[in-house]
Enzyme design. Structure first.
Site, PDB file in Angstrom:
ATOM      1  CE  LYS A   1      -3.012   2.771   2.963  1.00 18.03           C
ATOM      2  NZ  LYS A   1      -3.671   2.914   4.273  1.00 18.03           N
TER       3      LYS A   1
ATOM      4  CD  GLU B   1      -7.061   2.826   2.166  1.00 20.50           C
ATOM      5  OE1 GLU B   1      -6.812   3.976   2.564  1.00 20.50           O
ATOM      6  OE2 GLU B   1      -7.905   2.573   1.280  1.00 20.50           O
TER       7      GLU B   1
ATOM      8  CD  GLU C   1      -5.914   8.581  10.710  1.00 15.61           C
ATOM      9  OE1 GLU C   1      -5.311   7.512  10.805  1.00 15.61           O
ATOM     10  OE2 GLU C   1      -6.382   9.012   9.637  1.00 15.61           O
TER      11      GLU C   1
END
Length: 422
Positions: A180, A269, A225
């Site tokens: 990724k 992911e 986040e």
């Protein structure tokens, strides 16, 4: 912008209780250009500050080590009178760190005045070099004016060019180079006059109250986040990876949330991101809790797969421990990729722009090492009349370049809308 200051005098700090000051962001003073204000606000609580009693600008691969050493020195010599004694009272610094080792400056700043509120209690902290200052009057100021005649243009790369970069990343992933990578792009907003950063801060806080609205030295945004929070030995980290755009139709959005929760691409992911956070925190914790499955976090413009990782830290006298944890976590797979070293090299090779402090840790820390460090997402960098917006997407083996471009466009929306007039 805040300028570096050097003083041999110790910092003198006083925190006193305060009657509820109301909207914290309404207390921030303004000026003709971006003022020396700092902010970290969520759902009405948090910290705001102005002025600069002390500043450090570390850079390079050892920027976190420089910052920790400086903070240890400040804490060790400061004279503190704290009548409130909560996380965020007494000596406090705000910080923002460059994403990459090679480029970009970082900053730690100790404001001259900090006003905070949490759990129904409010306070004001004053800090100066060498002498105690008078506690200032804390009251709302004249509200900011909206930006004027804002136009938008591509940043380092056009949409089509960025799709080509995404396609190259997918090729590298499918070739087995990595699992990724997170690729970002920028958008440039230009106003006819200097932009008062307080305007987008107010708009972001109103539109995204459950995000952390922040400003440190020209970098502002509303991040969903939390990279890491440390409070009296307890550690939490919120991981977001896997995104779908909302439609505004509640029934349709519920169906989309269910689709997101079952999406193999997004779950893959997300798993990479959670694994990277858990692995980074493990050496610093005596115990950890990592949920087996994510939940769907609903924001006004998008929905994310989210996981809250929690732990208990080893007993430590490290007065910079929240920053130590932030360094250990940066960059997580949510903003870099997997494996981290390969992903960072690929970002440097093909992304085509300098991220600066975008996607780096941003937040605050007190003298006990407690603090909150978010990831500088849904963010922008302001420089007079020019504002540079950022958005990034996690790329895995079956990512579609057109879909990733659409996701990036959705992630520009919070700051783009915040720059508009009412």
């Amino acid at each position: 912008m805040t300028q570096p200051q050097v003083s041999a005098d110790p910092l003198v700090v006083r925190t006193v209780p305060l009657d509820d000051p109301g909207d914290l962001l309404a207390l921030l003073p303004g000026s003709a250009t971006t003022p020396d204000v700092t902010a970290w606000v969520r759902n009405g609580d948090g910290l705001v500050g102005w002025g600069a009693a002390a500043v450090l600008r570390p850079a390079g691969a050892d920027r976190f080590a420089q910052a920790r050493a400086w903070w240890v020195d400040q804490v060790g010599t400061a004279v503190v009178r704290d009548e409130v004694r909560l996380p965020g009272t007494g000596l406090v610094c705000f910080g923002s760190f460059a994403f990459a080792d090679e480029t970009g400056d970082s900053v730690l700043v100790v404001p001259e005045v900090v006003v905070g509120r949490r759990g129904g209690r409010a306070w004001v902290t004053t800090t100066s070099a060498g002498a105690l200052t008078t506690t200032p009057e804390v009251a709302p100021v004249e509200p900011p004016a909206p930006p004027s005649n804002v136009t938008f243009s591509d940043g380092a790369m056009s949409g089509a060019g960025w799709e080509s970069v995404v396609a190259e990343a997918v090729r590298r992933i499918n070739a087995g180079d990595l699992e990724k990578v997170v690729l970002a792009r920028d958008l440039v907003a230009t106003a006819s006059e200097d932009v008062d950063v307080r305007w987008p801060l107010h708009r972001l806080s109103e539109s995204y109250p459950m995000c952390w609205t922040f400003h440190v030295d020209g970098l502002f945004g509303a991040t969903p986040e939390m990279l890491v929070r440390r409070e009296r030995g307890l550690v939490t980290s919120r991981v977001l990876a896997g995104t779908i755009r909302r439609t505004g139709d509640d029934e349709r959005d519920l169906a989309l949330a269910a689709t997101l929760a079952r999406s193999s691409k997004d779950l893959e992911e997300h798993e990479y991101a959670v694994r990277s956070v858990a692995d980074a925190l493990a050496p610093h914790c005596t115990s950890m809790n990592v949920p087996e499955a994510p939940f769907v976090l609903h924001l006004p413009n998008v929905m994310h797969l989210a996981t809250d990782v929690a732990g208990v830290t080893h007993e430590t006298d490290d007065v910079a421990s929240s920053l130590t944890l932030a360094e250990a976590l940066h960059p997580s797979a949510a903003v870099g990729g997997t494996p981290t070293s390969v992903a960072r090299e690929l970002i440097s090779e093909i992304e085509g722009m300098d991220r600066g402090r975008y996607a780096g840790p941003v937040g605050w820390m007190d003298a006990a090492g407690d603090g909150e460090w978010g990831i500088a997402l849904r963010s922008a960098e302001i420089d007079g009349a020019r504002v540079r917006l950022f958005a990034g997407c996690g790329i895995v083996a079956d990512s579609d370049p057109a879909a990733e471009l659409a996701e990036a466009q959705a992630k520009f929306v919070p700051v783009r809308d915040a720059l508009a007039g009412r």
